[in-house]
Design an enzyme around this catalytic site. Structure first.
Site, PDB file in Angstrom:
ATOM      1  N   ASP A  39       0.770  -1.261   0.000  1.00 34.38           N
ATOM      2  CA  ASP A  39       0.000   0.000   0.000  1.00 34.38           C
ATOM      3  C   ASP A  39       0.798   1.309   0.000  1.00 34.38           C
ATOM      4  O   ASP A  39       1.768   1.441   0.749  1.00 34.38           O
ATOM      5  CB  ASP A  39      -0.869   0.090   1.253  1.00 34.38           C
ATOM      6  N   TRP A  63       6.218 -10.063   1.363  1.00 36.60           N
ATOM      7  CA  TRP A  63       5.693  -9.316   2.508  1.00 36.60           C
ATOM      8  C   TRP A  63       6.367  -9.816   3.786  1.00 36.60           C
ATOM      9  O   TRP A  63       6.613 -11.012   3.929  1.00 36.60           O
ATOM     10  CB  TRP A  63       4.181  -9.527   2.564  1.00 36.60           C
TER      11      TRP A  63
HETATM   12  C1  FRU Z   1      -3.848  -3.676   2.740  1.00 33.57           C
HETATM   13  C2  FRU Z   1      -3.236  -4.072   4.076  1.00 33.57           C
HETATM   14  C3  FRU Z   1      -3.639  -3.092   5.161  1.00 33.57           C
HETATM   15  C4  FRU Z   1      -2.533  -3.234   6.163  1.00 33.57           C
HETATM   16  C5  FRU Z   1      -1.339  -3.457   5.276  1.00 33.57           C
HETATM   17  C6  FRU Z   1      -0.304  -4.383   5.854  1.00 33.57           C
HETATM   18  O1  FRU Z   1      -3.167  -4.136   1.639  1.00 33.57           O
HETATM   19  O2  FRU Z   1      -3.618  -5.397   4.407  1.00 33.57           O
HETATM   20  O3  FRU Z   1      -4.932  -3.306   5.693  1.00 33.57           O
HETATM   21  O4  FRU Z   1      -2.393  -2.081   6.944  1.00 33.57           O
HETATM   22  O5  FRU Z   1      -1.824  -3.999   4.064  1.00 33.57           O
HETATM   23  O6  FRU Z   1       0.833  -4.455   5.053  1.00 33.57           O
END
Ligand code: FRU
Length: 491
Positions: A39, A63
């Site tokens: 994000d 991630w």
């Molecule tokens: C959206 C999300 C958010 C969270 C972030 C974690 O893609 O899941 O809700 O804050 O990514 O990386």
């Protein structure tokens, strides 16, 4: 004084990210300095520059414990990396600094508000999500020692601290702060909570802004709320969407347009639409620029289609080219930021060319292009399908196909170098205006952003196609008139 965790991340990204050659990056889309990006966060204008932070795991293309990467720009097109701004290094955010937003504080500092993740059990994955703030000068940020600023005691009855995230701050008309946050009921039905503050630190629950009631997926991630052209607009990214005529299944994106009652803090939606009909668009966030534009950033990816095992690039994840938003006749319109036009380096025009069968056009090829296309039948019903193939060679192509009988535009990247058996096509209904369909296509090395009818609809997807596939061709099963203006985009 920055923590060891932040210093290590900064050292790592400088050494590993600093050596990534420009040829291994998109030309006009922001990618992470190194490693993984999701994000956009803290999208704002501060100190005379645009800032785009991002969910960032520098150490791999996957991630992981979230940091905030940081990039700045004069024009929203070319970005310069700054050192990572936040690392997971305090008790409330020790397992991740999740998504959030930024504003200029009253004292002139840049204030960041984000979700701190604190995992309770590695076995079950149970975690609490609390809101934190940090203040900075545009490069260095210090977390507020009183963090978290919002925790379980600030939640209304029946809401859980395990699903409480993604604060999006804004300025209220009276100059105080407002903030929307994502949460849900015990049944995981989305609610958007509204908080207010005098100083960005002490926040008060003001009301439940919006309720899903089972309409659009389950949890609504990354909410954003603003007024635009006299309407109240709520953007969010619903999880677990069911497929319908207009919406695709999985992680989606949603724009609700309606009215806002300040007294009750309630938003009443009158119209809903997907923000983007492509395969990769998620977690949008907007800001108001000093010249009065509502500008949107978004992650040019989707959790459902993340495939990072085949690309050899040292990064994963890109942002869209920011878009200017407007509301016309109660609907959301979006256009790429006007600044992109500065980067047009040549111009090729063909007017009213007849396409019947397959053909290419002189001067129309390349992998980084801005194409403006108008398609219309030579006479009533003289063709049924019209297709544009991009990033094409003997082996590969990416297709945008318009079917007049079903009124559908289909994006298809099945032949775009993918080796993963996930969904690679998306179809959506489009309308002709005065017998014409207009497309604006922004093609970058690894993505296509398509805008229909001057921003009435958008469809964004990424590509994995080898860069040697540079062809652009046109195909019709009858007589179609095509007018095209093509520019190369070079930075
Ligand atoms: C959206 C999300 C958010 C969270 C972030 C974690 O893609 O899941 O809700 O804050 O990514 O990386």
């Amino acid at each position: 004084m920055s923590s060891i965790t932040l210093r290590e991340a900064r050292k790592y990204e400088e050494i590993r990210g600093g050596s990534v050659p420009a040829e291994l990056r998109p030309v006009f889309h922001l990618s992470p300095r190194i490693g993984w990006m999701n994000d956009p966060n803290g999208f704002s204008e501060y100190g005379g520059r645009f800032h785009q932070f991002y969910q960032y795991h520098p150490y791999s293309r996957k991630w992981g414990p979230m940091h905030w990467g940081h990039a700045v720009s004069e024009d929203l097109v070319t970005w310069e990396y700054l050192p990572a701004a936040l690392a997971p290094d305090t008790s409330p955010d020790r397992d991740g600094c999740w998504s959030g937003s930024a504003l200029t504080a009253d004292d002139g500092r840049h204030i960041l508000m984000y979700t701190g993740l604190h995992v309770l059990s590695k076995d079950t994955g149970a975690a609490v999500q609390k809101q934190c703030v940090a203040f900075g000068d545009g490069t260095e940020y210090t977390k507020y020692e009183g963090n978290p600023v919002l925790d379980e005691k600030d939640l209304p009855e029946g809401f859980s601290i395990r699903d409480f995230r993604d604060p999006k701050m804004f300025r209220e008309k009276d100059g105080t702060y407002g903030c929307v946050l994502a949460s849900c009921t015990k049944e995981r039905d989305a609610r958007i909570l509204y908080y207010t503050s005098e100083d960005g630190i002490t926040w008060k629950f003001a009301g439940i802004l919006a309720e899903n009631n089972g309409r659009f997926g389950t949890f609504w991630e990354c909410p954003d709320f603003f007024e635009l052209d006299g309407k109240a607009v709520l953007l969010c990214s619903p999880m677990h969407m069911l497929k319908t005529d207009r919406y695709s299944s999985g992680n989606g994106n949603l724009c609700l347009i309606g009215s806002f009652d300040r007294e009750t803090c309630r938003f009443k939606d009158e119209y809903d639409q997907p923000v983007d009909f492509g395969l990769e668009f998620y977690a949008s966030q907007t800001m108001m620029s000093s010249d009065g534009r509502r500008i949107m950033a978004a992650w040019m990816q989707n959790w459902d289609t993340v495939i990072n095992d085949f690309t050899k690039l040292p990064w994963y994840g890109q942002m869209i080219l920011p878009r200017e938003l407007s509301v016309k006749n109660g609907k959301l319109y979006q256009q790429p930021v006007r600044e992109i036009e500065k980067y047009r380096t040549d111009r090729t025009v063909h007017e009213n060319v007849v396409i019947n069968g397959s053909r290419t056009l002189e001067g129309v090829s390349g992998r980084t292009a801005d194409l403006q296309v108008t398609i219309r039948p030579a006479e009533e019903n003289s063709f049924r399908t019209f297709e544009i193939r991009l990033a094409e060679n003997e082996e590969f192509f990416t297709s945008l196909k318009y079917d007049r009988e079903t009124s559908e535009l289909t994006f298809d990247r099945s032949f775009s170098g993918t080796r993963k058996g996930i969904q690679h096509t998306r179809s959506f209904k489009v309308r002709e205006h005065d017998g014409e369909l207009k497309l604006r296509i922004l093609l970058d090395r690894w993505s296509v952003e398509c805008f229909v009818n001057d921003g009435e609809q958008a469809a964004t997807s990424v590509l994995y196609t080898d860069l040697s596939a540079e062809g652009i061709s046109f195909h019709a099963d009858g007589n179609a008139y095509l007018s095209i203006e093509k520019h190369t985009l070079s930075i």
